[in-house]
Design an enzyme around this catalytic site. Structure first.
Site, PDB file in Angstrom:
ATOM      1  N   ASP A 113       0.873  -1.182   0.065  1.00  0.00           N
ATOM      2  CA  ASP A 113       0.048  -0.077  -0.071  1.00  0.00           C
ATOM      3  C   ASP A 113       0.863   1.264  -0.007  1.00  0.00           C
ATOM      4  O   ASP A 113       1.868   1.153   0.083  1.00  0.00           O
ATOM      5  CB  ASP A 113      -0.803   0.021   1.296  1.00  0.00           C
ATOM      6  CG  ASP A 113      -0.170  -0.049   2.382  1.00  0.00           C
ATOM      7  OD1 ASP A 113       0.463   1.083   3.047  1.00  0.00           O
ATOM      8  OD2 ASP A 113       0.010  -1.039   2.831  1.00  0.00           O
TER       9      ASP A 113
ATOM     10  N   ASP B  34       0.707   3.520   2.429  1.00  0.00           N
ATOM     11  CA  ASP B  34       0.563   4.072   3.961  1.00  0.00           C
ATOM     12  C   ASP B  34      -0.743   4.989   3.746  1.00  0.00           C
ATOM     13  O   ASP B  34      -1.556   4.711   3.215  1.00  0.00           O
ATOM     14  CB  ASP B  34       1.816   4.893   4.226  1.00  0.00           C
ATOM     15  CG  ASP B  34       1.922   4.825   5.933  1.00  0.00           C
ATOM     16  OD1 ASP B  34       1.485   3.961   6.516  1.00  0.00           O
ATOM     17  OD2 ASP B  34       2.152   6.004   6.342  1.00  0.00           O
TER      18      ASP B  34
END
Length: 310
Positions: free
Chosen positions: A227, A229
Site C-alpha cells: 500500500d 501508507d
C-alpha cells in the site's frame, strides 16, 4: 508420516516469513524443530527443508503459523537465538511494508539499507543486560553481501511486472521506518516520514535486525509493498483489506525470489561458506563488563548463541 523433531545437519540459511508467508513451498521438508531457548520458544516451530541441490534451509513464521502474534509480541530473541543455535549464518527476512514514495508501487519489493526506529520500549532489543553490558556496531544494519545476491534475482519479479528497488536503482540508501503498531500511521506521521526521506514502513524489522547483529548473523530484510501508507491525501488511509489484497501476490513472488536466491547461493560453494564471515567474532570483545563481574547465569544464557565468548 510424522517429521523428525531434531536435526543434526548443517543449516546456514534462515528464512523469516512475514504476513502471508507462513510456509516454504517447493522444497523437501526433512524436520520440524521447536527448541526452547534461554529466551523461550520461537514464534513457530522451525521447518528444516532441503533444496534439490541439498542445501538445508530453516524457516520460521514471524507471527506464528496462524498469524496470532502482534508485532510487539513477537519473541524476537527466541527466534534469532533458535536460528543461531541451529547454525544459521544468514537470514533472509520477508516483511509486508507500506510505501512512502510514489515510485515504490504496491507489490514492488525493496532491499532497504537503513532503519529509523520508531518502536517503543516494550520490545526487548538485546540479548545482554542482567549484569552484562555490551554494545554492537549497527551503522549498516543490513548485509550488503546478501543484498547483492538478491539483486541478481530481480528478473523473477520483472517477469510478473514488478520491480526490485535497490541502492543501484535508487542511487542511494533505502530507508525503512519501523513503527510500533499495531495501528497504522496517521497522515501527519506519514508525511513526516516522507520529509525525512524514508522509503518504506513496517512494524517488524526491529528488534529483529539488532538481535541478528548481536548473534553475528548476516541479515537482509526483503520488503514487500502492499500500500501507499496514508500520505496520499486523495486516497483512503491504509486498511487491512487493502493490504491483504496484495499479500497473496507478494507471497507468490516472495517464493519465486527465494527460490532464485537459493539457486544463486548454490552456484558457488564459496558464497555459502563465507556467509556471515564479516560478522564473525564481532561480539567477542563488545562486552564492557569485566569478566569477574559477569553473572554466571547471564554468561550461560549467552553461551547458547555465542559459545565460549564470555
Amino acid at each position: 508420516m510424522s517429521l523428525p523433531t531434531t536435526f543434526n545437519g548443517q543449516v546456514q540459511i534462515g528464512v523469516l516469513g512475514g504476513s502471508g508467508f507462513y510456509k516454504l513451498e517447493g522444497l523437501e521438508t526433512v524436520a520440524e524443530v521447536n527448541p526452547e531457548t534461554p529466551w523461550g520458544f520461537p514464534s513457530s516451530p522451525i521447518t528444516i527443508a532441503k533444496t534439490p541441490a541439498g542445501t538445508h534451509v530453516a524457516f520460521l513464521a514471524r507471527h506464528g503459523l496462524a498469524h496470532t502474534i502482534l508485532p510487539t509480541e513477537v519473541p524476537a530473541r527466541a527466534n534469532i537465538a533458535a536460528l543461531k543455535h541451529l547454525g544459521v549464518k544468514a537470514i533472509l527476512a520477508f516483511s509486508a511494508v507500506g510505501s512512502l514514495q510514489e515510485e515504490i508501487a504496491p507489490e514492488d519489493f525493496v532491499l532497504p539499507t537503513q532503519i529509523i526506529d520508531r518502536t517503543r520500549l516494550g520490545r526487548p532489543n538485546t540479548f545482554f543486560g542482567e549484569g552484562m553490558v555490551a554494545h554492537a556496531m549497527f551503522a549498516d544494519p543490513f548485509s550488503a553481501n546478501l543484498a547483492s545476491i538478491l539483486e541478481k534475482c530481480s528478473n523473477v519479479l520483472e517477469e510478473s511486472g514488478k520491480k526490485l528497488h535497490t541502492t543501484k536503482t535508487q542511487k542511494g540508501d533505502l530507508t525503512l521506518i519501523c513503527m510500533e503498531g499495531p495501528q497504522f500511521s496517521t497522515r501527519a506521521e506519514s508525511h513526516m516520514y516522507r520529509s525525512w526521506g524514508a522509503h518504506v514502513i513496517n512494524m517488524s524489522v526491529l528488534p529483529e535486525a539488532k538481535l541478528a547483529r548481536e548473534a553475528e548473523i548476516a541479515y537482509q530484510m526483503i520488503c514487500m509493498a502492499t500500500d501507499y501508507d496514508c500520505w496520499r491525501v486523495d486516497e483512503e488511509g491504509v486498511t487491512v483489506e487493502a493490504v491483504m489484497a496484495h499479500v497473496r501476490n507478494n507471497t507468490a513472488n516472495a517464493g519465486r525470489l527465494l527460490k532464485a536466491a537459493l539457486e544463486e547461493f548454490e552456484k558457488d560453494a564459496f558464497v555459502v561458506e563465507k556467509l556471515g564471515k564479516e560478522l564473525e567474532g564481532s561480539m567477542k570483545f563488545a562486552c564492557i563488563t569485566p569478566q569477574h563481574a559477569r553473572p554466571a547465569a547471564t554468561v550461560e544464557k549467552l553461551d547458547y548463541i555465542l559459545p565460549g565468548y564470555y
